[in-house]
Design an enzyme around this catalytic site. Structure first.
Site, PDB file in Angstrom:
ATOM      1  N   SER A   1     -38.471  31.287  16.348  1.00 61.31           N
ATOM      2  CA  SER A   1     -38.058  32.616  15.859  1.00 61.31           C
ATOM      3  C   SER A   1     -38.775  33.729  16.604  1.00 61.31           C
ATOM      4  O   SER A   1     -39.154  34.749  16.017  1.00 61.31           O
ATOM      5  CB  SER A   1     -38.311  32.742  14.350  1.00 61.31           C
ATOM      6  OG  SER A   1     -37.571  31.788  13.636  1.00 61.31           O
TER       7      SER A   1
ATOM      8  N   HIS B   1     -13.137  37.717   6.682  1.00 63.47           N
ATOM      9  CA  HIS B   1     -14.519  38.170   6.874  1.00 63.47           C
ATOM     10  C   HIS B   1     -14.551  39.338   7.863  1.00 63.47           C
ATOM     11  O   HIS B   1     -14.761  39.130   9.064  1.00 63.47           O
ATOM     12  CB  HIS B   1     -15.382  37.027   7.409  1.00 63.47           C
ATOM     13  CG  HIS B   1     -15.677  35.960   6.407  1.00 63.47           C
ATOM     14  ND1 HIS B   1     -16.781  35.999   5.591  1.00 63.47           N
ATOM     15  CD2 HIS B   1     -15.006  34.818   6.083  1.00 63.47           C
ATOM     16  CE1 HIS B   1     -16.793  34.930   4.809  1.00 63.47           C
ATOM     17  NE2 HIS B   1     -15.721  34.198   5.078  1.00 63.47           N
TER      18      HIS B   1
ATOM     19  N   GLU C   1     -16.826  41.383   8.428  1.00 68.07           N
ATOM     20  CA  GLU C   1     -18.160  41.593   9.008  1.00 68.07           C
ATOM     21  C   GLU C   1     -18.294  41.000  10.403  1.00 68.07           C
ATOM     22  O   GLU C   1     -19.133  41.448  11.198  1.00 68.07           O
ATOM     23  CB  GLU C   1     -19.243  41.016   8.090  1.00 68.07           C
ATOM     24  CG  GLU C   1     -19.264  39.507   7.939  1.00 68.07           C
ATOM     25  CD  GLU C   1     -18.425  38.986   6.781  1.00 68.07           C
ATOM     26  OE1 GLU C   1     -18.715  37.885   6.278  1.00 68.07           O
ATOM     27  OE2 GLU C   1     -17.460  39.679   6.384  1.00 68.07           O
TER      28      GLU C   1
ATOM     29  N   THR D   1     -49.654  31.933  25.934  1.00 73.68           N
ATOM     30  CA  THR D   1     -48.639  32.094  26.979  1.00 73.68           C
ATOM     31  C   THR D   1     -48.940  31.190  28.167  1.00 73.68           C
ATOM     32  O   THR D   1     -48.032  30.549  28.725  1.00 73.68           O
ATOM     33  CB  THR D   1     -48.572  33.565  27.423  1.00 73.68           C
ATOM     34  OG1 THR D   1     -48.072  34.349  26.336  1.00 73.68           O
ATOM     35  CG2 THR D   1     -47.668  33.736  28.625  1.00 73.68           C
TER      36      THR D   1
ATOM     37  N   CYS E   1     -14.056  37.232   1.036  1.00 67.52           N
ATOM     38  CA  CYS E   1     -13.777  35.798   0.948  1.00 67.52           C
ATOM     39  C   CYS E   1     -13.958  35.307  -0.489  1.00 67.52           C
ATOM     40  O   CYS E   1     -13.127  35.599  -1.341  1.00 67.52           O
ATOM     41  CB  CYS E   1     -14.646  35.026   1.939  1.00 67.52           C
ATOM     42  SG  CYS E   1     -14.038  33.345   2.240  1.00 67.52           S
TER      43      CYS E   1
ATOM     44  N   LYS F   1     -35.590  34.995  21.146  1.00 67.63           N
ATOM     45  CA  LYS F   1     -34.833  34.697  22.363  1.00 67.63           C
ATOM     46  C   LYS F   1     -33.417  35.237  22.287  1.00 67.63           C
ATOM     47  O   LYS F   1     -32.882  35.761  23.269  1.00 67.63           O
ATOM     48  CB  LYS F   1     -34.778  33.183  22.604  1.00 67.63           C
ATOM     49  CG  LYS F   1     -36.109  32.507  22.756  1.00 67.63           C
ATOM     50  CD  LYS F   1     -35.954  31.032  23.096  1.00 67.63           C
ATOM     51  CE  LYS F   1     -35.191  30.257  22.032  1.00 67.63           C
ATOM     52  NZ  LYS F   1     -35.887  30.228  20.726  1.00 67.63           N
TER      53      LYS F   1
ATOM     54  N   MET G   1     -13.437  38.005  -2.969  1.00 63.06           N
ATOM     55  CA  MET G   1     -12.071  38.292  -3.397  1.00 63.06           C
ATOM     56  C   MET G   1     -11.613  37.283  -4.441  1.00 63.06           C
ATOM     57  O   MET G   1     -10.977  37.639  -5.440  1.00 63.06           O
ATOM     58  CB  MET G   1     -11.104  38.276  -2.209  1.00 63.06           C
ATOM     59  CG  MET G   1      -9.699  38.737  -2.594  1.00 63.06           C
ATOM     60  SD  MET G   1      -8.400  38.421  -1.370  1.00 63.06           S
ATOM     61  CE  MET G   1      -7.670  36.918  -2.052  1.00 63.06           C
TER      62      MET G   1
END
Length: 555
Positions: A14, A508, A510, A192, A381, A17, A384
């Protein structure tokens, strides 16, 4: 010929990238280079379609119906370029393809091995994207962290790729962590150095290092990293923590990332046009006011489960000069304590998608609250489907109405399986997926939100649909079906004309919102919240809310 940029990550997961890859895509596109981005995921699932949102976050759906990693959403939003199923590759899909070839006899009795068969399949997938999309630059993000056993076949494949296409056509970018140690009062480069050492042991020497940090890298630190990692000092790039992911391209532009990429790949240095992006970031940092919208779901403990919904709200808010603060509401809490304590004073309510019966009654209660209290509402979705059930139970007189998904024995299945789903057994990749047309009914809220369109195209991911046997009853009781499939068979949008803003969609929206082109439905919801005289809105004119995306950047 297409140039290839590989993005790997080290030290921790996380690390960002995906945002770095998407940001580089934005910077190259701002220079009129065509770009596509490919995600190589090391998990053995064929795709994330059947994975828990708590495990994986949002499943992003492409136009051609691929269920993919949420990073593809970042790629699309940052580059304003549609991705396809070719842009998402998993270890599972690679092995599935290789084993299918083995079963067909394609290998003519040979022993199937990781090298060359798996690595060749990985390289073929990369070349397939380059051949179909023909971008000037193809950016490939390798999921996971260097050192993970799962990533080794991908890293070996991209090492071999250098020989396949030539050194001048390939570039390795490594994203790494540069932690500040408060007790020592200094930034440490050792993580690193070790990450680069691990990458070198595989045979890959990074050309560019992008260093995640919470403060700027000093010239001394850059010189040290350059010396120990054998990277030019100008190719040691600072990626400092930002208040918004949309600020990252500007940070990387200031650091010279795109210039270094073009230099390494012998491409023309062009002047970027980031005017619109700069205006977007400025508006994000200077909202005139903040409104609070309640998002009622059952995966709210992990905001990435609703990432595209959150981003779409942000796009709509920025376009109207404001900020949106999300009030995360667990629908199971509404079931336990009622909606008032969680929804009071919210400017608007969104009920997004999901699967399964858990928390559904809480969603239905939230929708009833929005309808009764005239709070602007948008259902997506499952949202609704819950709105349909709520109306059936409380207005249409069908007290036991339900979805066949939640109660297969219900006498009033107002939501039922799509006809083509009746005999489907497998769960993965078998839903109604991808881009489908929707015909809008004139003189409706839907037609006003899409003012220039009579047919719109939206992305779907569902197995259940409004049951047409109940459509006459709903129409007689005041419901409006404002969007259908072109043949009128499938209900895609519903709304309540007696409500200031109450609309829900089977699709959808979004997935098609963009930072500089917000989706009309989200723009409509935010506009309706602003138009409210304050009866339900919770305004904070003097103190902006926390940024919508304040979590660590996803990999």
């Amino acid at each position: 010929m297409t140039k290839f940029v590989f993005v790997t990550g080290g030290v921790v997961s996380s690390i960002g990238k995906g945002i770095v890859a998407a940001s580089l895509g934005r910077l190259l596109k701002s220079r009129n280079y065509s770009v596509s981005i490919l995600k190589l995921d090391p998990y053995i699932n064929v795709d994330p379609g059947t994975m828990s949102p708590f495990q994986h976050g949002e499943v992003f759906v492409t136009d051609d119906g691929a269920e993919t990693d949420l990073d593809l959403g970042h790629y699309e939003r940052f580059t304003d370029t549609a991705m396809s199923r070719l842009n998402s590759v998993t270890t599972g899909s690679i092995y599935q393809s290789v084993l299918n070839k083995e079963r067909r006899g394609d290998y003519e009795g040979g022993t199937v091995q990781v090298i060359p068969h798996i690595t060749n399949e990985i390289k073929d997938r990369i070349k397939r994207v380059a051949k179909q999309a023909t971008p000037d630059v193809l950016i490939i993000e390798i999921g996971g962290t260097v050192g993970d056993i799962e990533s080794l076949p991908f890293l070996e494949a991209i090492r071999q790729f250098r020989k396949d296409v030539g050194r001048d056509n390939i570039l390795y970018t490594h994203v790494t962590l540069m932690p500040w140690i408060p007790a020592a009062g200094e930034m440490k480069t050792k993580p690193t150095q070790h990450s680069v050492k691990e990458l070198r042991s595989i045979g890959i020497q990074p050309d560019i290092l992008v260093c995640r940090c919470d403060r700027p890298l000093s010239e001394g630190i850059k010189e040290k990293v350059s010396e120990f990692c054998d990277v030019p000092v100008e190719a040691v790039i600072t990626s400092q923590d930002a208040s918004s992911i949309y600020a990252v391209p500007l940070i990387l532009e200031q650091e010279g990332l795109a210039q270094q990429v073009l230099k390494f790949m012998h491409l023309e240095q062009r002047r970027p046009d980031l005017t619109q992006w700069q205006a977007l970031v400025h508006q994000l940092d200077h909202p005139s006011q903040t409104i609070e919208i309640a998002l009622v779901g059952k995966y709210v403990q992990l905001s990435d489960a609703y990432l595209s919904v959150v981003e779409s709200l942000q796009h709509a808010a920025v376009a109207q000069g404001i900020a949106v603060q999300i009030r995360w509401v667990n629908s199971e809490e509404i079931e336990a304590h009622g909606p008032d304590r969680y929804l009071a004073d919210a400017a608007g309510i969104i009920v997004p998608g999901g699967f399964g019966i858990r928390g559904v009654d809480g969603k239905i209660a939230a929708i009833q609250y929005a309808r009764d209290n005239q709070v602007p509402f948008l259902g997506l979705c499952l949202g609704m489907q819950c709105a349909v059930i709520e109306w059936a139970r409380h207005i249409a007189g069908l007290e036991d109405a339900n979805s066949a998904e939640f109660n297969p024995e219900t006498r009033n299945p107002v939501i039922n399986l799509l006809p083509e789903q009746q005999d489907v057994v497998d769960l993965g990749g078998t839903m109604r997926l991808g881009l489908y047309p929707c015909r809008l009914l004139p003189d409706t809220l839907a037609s006003r939100l899409y003012p220039q369109e009579t047919i719109v195209y939206e992305r779907h991911r569902h197995r259940y649909e409004f049951n047409n046997a109940f459509r006459p009853l709903f129409l007689e009781s005041g419901y409006v079906v404002s969007g259908t499939s072109p043949d009128g068979r499938l209900v895609e949008m519903i709304e309540l004309p007696s409500h200031p803003f109450f609309i829900a969609t089977q699709f959808h929206p979004e997935f098609r919102s963009r930072p500089n082109d917000p989706h009309p439905l989200f723009a409509g919801l935010v506009g309706a919240c602003l138009a409210d005289n304050g009866n339900n809105a919770n305004h904070h004119d003097s103190t902006p809310a926390e940024p919508l995306v304040s979590e660590p950047l996803s990999s």
